[in-house]
Design a protein around this motif. Structure first.
Motif, short mmCIF file in Angstrom:
data_model
loop_
_atom_site.label_atom_id
_atom_site.label_comp_id
_atom_site.label_asym_id
_atom_site.label_seq_id
_atom_site.Cartn_x
_atom_site.Cartn_y
_atom_site.Cartn_z
N LYS A 110 -11.51 8.83 -11.91
CA LYS A 110 -10.92 10.10 -11.47
C LYS A 110 -10.03 9.81 -10.25
O LYS A 110 -10.20 8.82 -9.56
N GLU A 111 -9.10 10.71 -9.99
CA GLU A 111 -8.28 10.57 -8.80
C GLU A 111 -9.11 10.97 -7.58
O GLU A 111 -10.00 11.81 -7.66
N CYS A 112 -8.77 10.34 -6.44
CA CYS A 112 -9.50 10.59 -5.20
C CYS A 112 -8.50 10.81 -4.06
O CYS A 112 -7.54 10.07 -3.92
N SER A 113 -8.76 11.82 -3.27
CA SER A 113 -7.99 12.07 -2.07
C SER A 113 -8.88 11.77 -0.87
O SER A 113 -9.96 12.35 -0.74
N VAL A 114 -8.45 10.84 -0.02
CA VAL A 114 -9.20 10.52 1.20
C VAL A 114 -8.62 11.39 2.30
O VAL A 114 -7.44 11.27 2.65
N GLU A 115 -9.46 12.28 2.84
CA GLU A 115 -9.01 13.25 3.83
C GLU A 115 -9.77 13.05 5.13
O GLU A 115 -10.98 13.20 5.18
N SER A 116 -9.02 12.71 6.17
CA SER A 116 -9.63 12.45 7.48
C SER A 116 -9.59 13.71 8.33
O SER A 116 -8.59 14.41 8.38
N ASN A 117 -10.70 13.98 9.00
CA ASN A 117 -10.84 15.15 9.86
C ASN A 117 -11.35 14.70 11.22
O ASN A 117 -12.22 13.84 11.32
N THR A 118 -10.82 15.29 12.28
CA THR A 118 -11.25 14.97 13.63
C THR A 118 -11.75 16.24 14.31
O THR A 118 -11.51 17.34 13.83
N ALA A 119 -12.42 16.05 15.43
CA ALA A 119 -12.84 17.18 16.24
C ALA A 119 -11.78 17.42 17.31
O ALA A 119 -10.90 16.59 17.54
N TYR A 120 -11.86 18.55 17.94
CA TYR A 120 -10.90 18.93 18.97
C TYR A 120 -10.81 17.86 20.05
O TYR A 120 -11.84 17.41 20.57
N LYS A 121 -9.61 17.43 20.39
CA LYS A 121 -9.30 16.45 21.44
C LYS A 121 -9.84 15.05 21.16
O LYS A 121 -10.05 14.27 22.09
N SER A 122 -10.10 14.69 19.93
CA SER A 122 -10.51 13.32 19.60
C SER A 122 -9.42 12.32 19.95
O SER A 122 -9.69 11.18 20.27
N TRP A 123 -8.19 12.73 19.87
CA TRP A 123 -7.05 11.85 20.09
C TRP A 123 -6.94 11.39 21.54
O TRP A 123 -6.26 10.41 21.83
N GLU A 124 -7.59 12.07 22.49
CA GLU A 124 -7.45 11.72 23.90
C GLU A 124 -7.91 10.30 24.21
O GLU A 124 -7.47 9.70 25.18
N LYS A 125 -8.80 9.75 23.39
CA LYS A 125 -9.28 8.38 23.59
C LYS A 125 -8.51 7.39 22.71
O LYS A 125 -8.94 6.28 22.51
N SER A 126 -7.37 7.84 22.16
CA SER A 126 -6.60 7.00 21.25
C SER A 126 -5.19 6.78 21.81
O SER A 126 -4.83 7.31 22.85
N LYS A 127 -4.41 6.02 21.06
CA LYS A 127 -3.01 5.79 21.43
C LYS A 127 -2.09 6.84 20.82
O LYS A 127 -0.87 6.76 20.97
N TYR A 128 -2.66 7.84 20.17
CA TYR A 128 -1.87 8.86 19.49
C TYR A 128 -1.75 10.12 20.34
O TYR A 128 -2.52 10.33 21.27
N LYS A 129 -0.79 10.95 19.98
CA LYS A 129 -0.50 12.15 20.76
C LYS A 129 -1.13 13.41 20.18
O LYS A 129 -0.99 14.49 20.73
N SER A 130 -1.80 13.27 19.04
CA SER A 130 -2.44 14.44 18.44
C SER A 130 -3.56 13.99 17.50
O SER A 130 -3.58 12.84 17.03
N ASN A 131 -4.45 14.92 17.20
CA ASN A 131 -5.50 14.66 16.22
C ASN A 131 -4.91 14.44 14.84
O ASN A 131 -5.43 13.67 14.05
N TRP A 132 -3.82 15.15 14.55
CA TRP A 132 -3.20 15.01 13.25
C TRP A 132 -2.73 13.57 13.04
O TRP A 132 -2.96 12.99 11.98
N GLU A 133 -2.09 12.97 14.06
CA GLU A 133 -1.64 11.58 13.94
C GLU A 133 -2.82 10.63 13.73
O GLU A 133 -2.79 9.78 12.85
#
Length: 195
Positions: A110-133
């Motif tokens: 079957k086809e599979c979609s891998v969908e990543s979800n973060t919590a609010y402000k998870s990106w603050e500990k990353s090199k990205y500017k948003s949770n979406w990125e």
């Protein structure tokens, strides 16, 4: 309009006079052609059967939730199994789990979609500017691993990042902050009898 009809009539006459026939007309006129083949039955047509296959092979306790939806089955797994908080590097410890998931995906076809979800402000500990990125890159890393290492066909899998915009609603019981999760969505639209 008259020119179009005249042109169409000339084309039809040309086809008839030149003896050109379409392959479909040729098949219909030849009574000796027999079409044979064998249909293969996929025993994982029901979403409940697919869920049972996952539950038999994945033992993650509170870090996994199964949700049946109209598009199929969502297998939600804590993102901390795959990534450190705010990071996008796939953990070595997650690779045996991804191997099991790949085996299941290959067996159900079957086809599979891998969908990543973060919590609010998870990106603050990353090199990205948003949770979406951050979530988009994470989903991409999992799909990339499944394609390159586990040999999942690229047309059978895709990656989507939702950031913090797809939290669990109150209708799903969950623990361990499962809004930080990776969803493996097994696309299995079941036929329903609506009359």
């Amino acid at each position: 309009m008259r020119n179009k009809i005249t042109g169409l009539l000339y084309f039809i006459c040309f086809i008839i006079l030149s003896g050109i026939t379409s392959p479909l007309l040729a098949l219909e006129s030849d009574k000796n052609i027999k079409i044979s083949g064998q249909l293969t039955e996929n025993k994982y047509n029901q979403t409940s059967d697919i869920e049972q296959l996952f539950t038999q092979n994945l033992n993650l306790g509170d870090c996994i939730i199964y949700t049946k939806v109209p598009r199929g089955l969502i297998v939600s797994i804590c993102s901390t199994i795959f990534f450190d908080e705010g990071q996008d590097i796939l953990l070595e410890s997650s690779k045996p789990l991804l191997s099991k998931i790949a085996q299941i995906l290959k067996s159900i076809n079957k086809e599979c979609s891998v969908e990543s979800n973060t919590a609010y402000k998870s990106w603050e500990k990353s090199k990205y500017k948003s949770n979406w990125e951050l979530s988009t890159v994470r989903a991409g890393k999992i799909v990339d691993y499944l394609i390159k290492v586990e040999k999942i066909h690229p047309q059978k899998i895709n990656a989507i990042g939702f950031g913090e915009f797809m939290p669990f609603n109150n209708n799903v019981h969950y623990t361990n902050n499962m809004n930080r999760r990776i969803d493996f969505v097994i696309l299995n639209y079941e036929q329903t009898n609506n009359r």
